[in-house]
Design a protein around this motif. Structure first.
Motif, mmCIF file in Angstrom:
data_model
loop_
_atom_site.group_PDB
_atom_site.id
_atom_site.type_symbol
_atom_site.label_atom_id
_atom_site.label_comp_id
_atom_site.label_asym_id
_atom_site.label_seq_id
_atom_site.Cartn_x
_atom_site.Cartn_y
_atom_site.Cartn_z
ATOM 1 N N ILE A 40 -95.732 65.225 -11.430
ATOM 2 C CA ILE A 40 -97.106 65.648 -11.167
ATOM 3 C C ILE A 40 -97.905 64.499 -10.569
ATOM 4 N N ALA A 41 -97.706 63.291 -11.098
ATOM 5 C CA ALA A 41 -98.452 62.127 -10.604
ATOM 6 C C ALA A 41 -98.166 61.863 -9.126
ATOM 7 N N ILE A 42 -96.900 61.845 -8.732
ATOM 8 C CA ILE A 42 -96.574 61.583 -7.321
ATOM 9 C C ILE A 42 -97.007 62.751 -6.449
ATOM 10 N N GLY A 43 -96.911 63.968 -6.957
ATOM 11 C CA GLY A 43 -97.372 65.131 -6.188
ATOM 12 C C GLY A 43 -98.862 65.078 -5.903
ATOM 13 N N VAL A 44 -99.639 64.689 -6.903
ATOM 14 C CA VAL A 44 -101.093 64.578 -6.720
ATOM 15 C C VAL A 44 -101.410 63.439 -5.754
ATOM 16 N N LYS A 48 -103.380 64.036 -2.253
ATOM 17 C CA LYS A 48 -104.646 63.373 -1.924
ATOM 18 C C LYS A 48 -104.574 62.659 -0.583
ATOM 19 N N ARG A 49 -103.397 62.221 -0.203
ATOM 20 C CA ARG A 49 -103.249 61.471 1.051
ATOM 21 C C ARG A 49 -102.986 62.379 2.252
ATOM 22 N N VAL A 50 -102.118 63.374 2.102
ATOM 23 C CA VAL A 50 -101.707 64.175 3.268
ATOM 24 C C VAL A 50 -101.934 65.675 3.103
ATOM 25 N N GLY A 51 -102.417 66.106 1.962
ATOM 26 C CA GLY A 51 -102.722 67.518 1.772
ATOM 27 C C GLY A 51 -101.745 68.237 0.855
ATOM 28 N N LYS A 52 -102.224 69.332 0.301
ATOM 29 C CA LYS A 52 -101.454 70.088 -0.694
ATOM 30 C C LYS A 52 -100.240 70.796 -0.104
ATOM 31 N N ILE A 66 -99.348 72.785 -6.754
ATOM 32 C CA ILE A 66 -99.920 71.477 -6.415
ATOM 33 C C ILE A 66 -101.433 71.524 -6.574
ATOM 34 N N HIS A 67 -102.044 72.618 -6.133
ATOM 35 C CA HIS A 67 -103.498 72.771 -6.283
ATOM 36 C C HIS A 67 -103.887 72.696 -7.762
ATOM 37 N N HIS A 68 -103.139 73.367 -8.605
ATOM 38 C CA HIS A 68 -103.399 73.337 -10.046
ATOM 39 C C HIS A 68 -103.297 71.899 -10.572
ATOM 40 N N HIS A 69 -102.267 71.167 -10.140
ATOM 41 C CA HIS A 69 -102.108 69.780 -10.595
ATOM 42 C C HIS A 69 -103.284 68.912 -10.143
ATOM 43 N N VAL A 70 -103.744 69.121 -8.919
ATOM 44 C CA VAL A 70 -104.886 68.350 -8.410
ATOM 45 C C VAL A 70 -106.142 68.674 -9.222
ATOM 46 N N MET A 71 -106.333 69.937 -9.537
ATOM 47 C CA MET A 71 -107.520 70.339 -10.307
ATOM 48 C C MET A 71 -107.474 69.790 -11.731
ATOM 49 N N GLU A 72 -106.290 69.710 -12.318
ATOM 50 C CA GLU A 72 -106.129 69.222 -13.687
ATOM 51 C C GLU A 72 -106.010 67.696 -13.754
ATOM 52 N N HIS A 73 -105.964 67.049 -12.608
ATOM 53 C CA HIS A 73 -105.758 65.601 -12.557
ATOM 54 C C HIS A 73 -106.769 64.796 -13.394
ATOM 55 N N PRO A 74 -108.066 65.069 -13.295
ATOM 56 C CA PRO A 74 -109.021 64.285 -14.108
ATOM 57 C C PRO A 74 -108.754 64.395 -15.615
ATOM 58 N N VAL A 75 -108.398 65.581 -16.064
ATOM 59 C CA VAL A 75 -108.093 65.777 -17.485
ATOM 60 C C VAL A 75 -106.820 65.012 -17.851
ATOM 61 N N ASN A 76 -105.804 65.109 -16.985
ATOM 62 C CA ASN A 76 -104.562 64.389 -17.244
ATOM 63 C C ASN A 76 -104.792 62.884 -17.310
ATOM 64 N N MET A 77 -105.645 62.377 -16.438
ATOM 65 C CA MET A 77 -105.924 60.933 -16.419
ATOM 66 C C MET A 77 -106.529 60.470 -17.747
ATOM 67 N N SER A 78 -107.358 61.295 -18.334
ATOM 68 C CA SER A 78 -108.056 60.860 -19.546
ATOM 69 C C SER A 78 -107.356 61.235 -20.846
ATOM 70 N N SER A 79 -106.472 62.219 -20.795
ATOM 71 C CA SER A 79 -105.946 62.687 -22.082
ATOM 72 C C SER A 79 -104.425 62.731 -22.209
ATOM 73 N N TRP A 80 -103.691 62.502 -21.149
ATOM 74 C CA TRP A 80 -102.237 62.584 -21.213
ATOM 75 C C TRP A 80 -101.679 61.176 -21.237
ATOM 76 N N ASP A 81 -101.255 60.727 -22.428
ATOM 77 C CA ASP A 81 -100.777 59.353 -22.580
ATOM 78 C C ASP A 81 -99.656 59.040 -21.603
ATOM 79 N N GLY A 82 -99.845 57.992 -20.817
ATOM 80 C CA GLY A 82 -98.844 57.555 -19.859
ATOM 81 C C GLY A 82 -99.056 58.074 -18.455
#
Length: 130
Positions: A40-44, A48-52, A66-82
């Motif tokens: 998910i991290a590399i996909g996002v 962000k660089r070349v499009g979904k 991919i769109h779902h992963h991008v939308m959930e990215h802020p939550v993942n950054m703050s709450s998903w350890d690692g």
């Protein structure tokens, strides 16, 4: 502007470099968090660089995933350890690689232009005997 095939190839290079840097092999279908988190991290980062759409092709996922992963990215950054560490590594890999490719392509273009201008200069000089 680069064509889609070049962006896909470059993004695939980024995926390979990212997985080498974290010491894993890509597992595109695994649902285990050990594989899902870096995927998910590399996909996002790619999205962000070349499009979904391109990210989806490279990651072998549907664009809406991919769109779902991008939308959930802020939550993942703050709450998903690692996740944040994986994303920062992925983002650095993608941005560094793509920036370097951009510079290389610009230098190739400038070299071509210099050659054309040199030919034109030589042609003009030969007509005026300077």
């Amino acid at each position: 502007m680069q064509n889609t095939n070049n962006l896909i190839e470059q993004s695939e290079d980024c995926v390979r470099m990212f997985y080498e840097s974290i010491g894993q092999q890509p597992e595109y279908q695994s649902r285990d968090f050990e594989h899902a988190m870096p995927r998910i991290a590399i996909g996002v980062a790619i999205a962000k660089r070349v499009g979904k759409t391109i990210a989806a092709k490279v990651m072998r996922k549907h664009r809406t995933t991919i769109h779902h992963h991008v939308m959930e990215h802020p939550v993942n950054m703050s709450s998903w350890d690692g996740y944040a560490l994986f994303f920062e590594t992925a983002e650095y890999t993608v941005n560094s690689y793509m920036e370097n490719i951009s510079h290389v392509n610009r230098m190739k273009y400038l070299d071509t232009m210099i050659q054309q201008f040199t030919k034109e200069k030589t042609k003009i000089q030969s007509t005026i005997n300077v």
